[in-house]
Design a protein around this motif. Structure first.
Motif, PDB file in Angstrom:
ATOM      1  N   VAL A   9      10.170  53.031  16.362  1.00 31.87           N
ATOM      2  CA  VAL A   9       9.548  53.691  17.507  1.00 31.87           C
ATOM      3  C   VAL A   9       8.065  53.924  17.242  1.00 31.87           C
ATOM      4  O   VAL A   9       7.224  53.730  18.113  1.00 31.87           O
ATOM      5  CB  VAL A   9      10.267  55.024  17.799  1.00 31.87           C
ATOM      6  N   TRP A  64      14.303  51.006  18.064  1.00 30.99           N
ATOM      7  CA  TRP A  64      14.615  51.101  19.496  1.00 30.99           C
ATOM      8  C   TRP A  64      16.111  50.950  19.731  1.00 30.99           C
ATOM      9  O   TRP A  64      16.663  51.547  20.658  1.00 30.99           O
ATOM     10  CB  TRP A  64      13.826  50.045  20.279  1.00 30.99           C
ATOM     11  N   GLU A  80      10.694  60.230  19.445  1.00 28.55           N
ATOM     12  CA  GLU A  80      12.108  59.856  19.522  1.00 28.55           C
ATOM     13  C   GLU A  80      12.788  60.537  20.707  1.00 28.55           C
ATOM     14  O   GLU A  80      13.549  59.902  21.452  1.00 28.55           O
ATOM     15  CB  GLU A  80      12.812  60.244  18.219  1.00 28.55           C
ATOM     16  N   ALA A  97      11.711  58.982  23.952  1.00 26.61           N
ATOM     17  CA  ALA A  97      12.319  57.665  24.132  1.00 26.61           C
ATOM     18  C   ALA A  97      13.767  57.782  24.625  1.00 26.61           C
ATOM     19  O   ALA A  97      14.178  57.072  25.552  1.00 26.61           O
ATOM     20  CB  ALA A  97      12.268  56.876  22.828  1.00 26.61           C
TER      21      ALA A  97
END
Length: 427
Positions: free
Chosen positions: A254, A262, A292, A295
């Motif tokens: 990431v 990912w 994180e 995401a």
């Protein structure tokens, strides 16, 4: 078990000279285990036990090689020397003898020592036998209780080595599972990270959950969550066959400072609550980084929207919102749409193929727009002040470019001129 000391253990392969170590001194832990198994490492992680003056030995080595020095535990006298391609930890021997020290460790395969001066393997707990059998066997229940993280570490090490957890050991772990809640969340997160890193870890983390080790950390995970976790690996394998570049991106971290890939983000999204707001709290409690968490939240929020983006305008805004999280978002969407076992006759991969192709094409203006004009250009050409209108105009120009309505700076400014009155009314 072997006729000679494995080459990976010989001092010539270390980042420092054997003469820096006093006699006796012993290499212990994973490096010994992996050396015996013939497992190679790109990055050396060495552990040494020294009867006395361990910190002083480490400091002297660091000074001699101009390496980094970190005092890890002043009370237990443990220090680390950091080299460009290796770390070496030096710990004061616990107890009156090396054997006493080894008997305090977690699993027999990690309680094997190597004396580099005599090239002798010391194995009082028969860890070499368990290496040969492919078994992870505890030394004692009390050793696991001393540091309950060792309970979860069993599943990580079994996954990494392709070993089986010995029956009595697994039963003990189940009995002690509730004690994992005593462990700091960041330490648990590291072990979970190892298990999410590749497909070999999926059965391990699933078994750990079934044995009660994850309930305190992933409160909303269900058996369906772990079915999806396995499906992520299968979806990634299918995508790799069709889109090599996408597969490479899924394996990337990431961020440089974050080891999570990912693909791990897609897996994490399977384990947390599907509501992004609830998931965010879960991930914060596990001390995941902002990158994180952002995401995972993005993947959760956008994965249901991917198949609904039909027009170029809708796709443009989707790509803008997803950004670099798109690969993980696609994996999660495919898992939710049952790519592995399609319910209907439609292959879900076909639904997302156009979006994937756009994302992988650097010249695609829908996924990767280029700026025809700047905000300053617009303010000068249209004689307007800095305001939210300028940003909105730039967005509309980018959409028009993606739709093929403008392709030059002049056309972009004229397009903005035509719509500016509408935007002024809005703002």
């Amino acid at each position: 078990m072997f006729d000679s000391v494995p080459s990976t253990l010989v001092p010539e392969n270390w980042p420092f000279s054997l003469e820096c170590l006093p006699q006796p001194a012993y290499m212990v832990g994973g490096a010994v285990r992996d050396g015996i198994l013939g497992r190679t490492r790109e990055y050396w992680d060495l552990d040494f036990v020294i009867p006395s003056d361990a910190v002083q030995v480490a400091r002297a080595i660091a000074q001699r090689y101009k390496a980094g020095f970190v005092l890890l535990d002043s009370e237990r006298r443990i220090a680390r020397v950091v080299f460009p391609d290796a770390t070496a930890d030096f710990a004061q021997q616990e107890g009156e003898s090396l054997e006493t020290d080894l008997y305090r460790r977690d699993y027999t395969i990690n309680a094997i020592a190597y004396n580099p001066h005599s090239q002798e393997i010391i194995d009082p707990l028969h860890g070499c036998d368990d290496l040969q059998l492919g078994l992870l066997r505890m030394i004692s229940p009390s050793n696991l209780q001393d540091d309950p993280l060792r309970l979860l570490r069993a599943y990580r090490q079994a996954a990494q080595l392709g070993f089986i957890i010995e029956t009595n050991t697994q039963n003990t772990i189940r009995a002690l599972a509730s004690q994992i809640s005593q462990v700091a969340a960041e330490r648990v997160r590291v072990e979970i990270g190892y298990l999410l890193a590749n497909s070999q870890g999926t059965p391990g983390i699933t078994q750990a959950a079934e044995d009660g080790l994850l309930t305190a950390f992933f409160k909303h995970a269900t058996p369906e969550s772990f079915r999806k976790l396995a499906a992520v690996d299968q979806v990634a394998s299918i995508l790799a066959q069709h889109y090599a570049q996408l597969d490479r991106e899924l394996q990337q971290s990431v961020r440089d400072t974050v080891k999570t890939t990912w693909l791990s983000i897609a897996k994490l999204a399977c384990l947390v609550h599907p509501n992004p707001s609830v998931a965010e709290i879960e991930l914060q409690e596990l001390t995941y980084s902002r990158a994180e968490i952002r995401a995972v939240i993005t993947a959760l929020r956008l994965s249901p929207q991917l198949k609904l983006a039909h027009t170029l305008r809708e796709q443009y805004f989707l790509f803008q919102e997803a950004g670099i999280v798109l690969p993980a978002t696609i994996v999660l969407a495919l898992v939710n749409d049952n790519l592995v076992e399609p319910i209907s006759g439609t292959n879900p991969l076909r639904v997302y193929a156009p979006l994937i192709s756009r994302y992988l094409n650097p010249d695609d203006l829908v996924a990767h727009p280029t700026q025809l004009v700047s905000g300053k250009n617009l303010m000068i050409a249209l004689n307007i002040p800095a305001s939210p209108v300028v940003g909105k105009l730039l967005t509309e120009i980018a959409v028009a470019q993606a739709e093929g309505k403008v392709s030059t700076p002049e056309e972009a400014i004229e397009w903005a001129r035509q719509i500016i009155s509408q935007l002024i009314d809005i703002f």
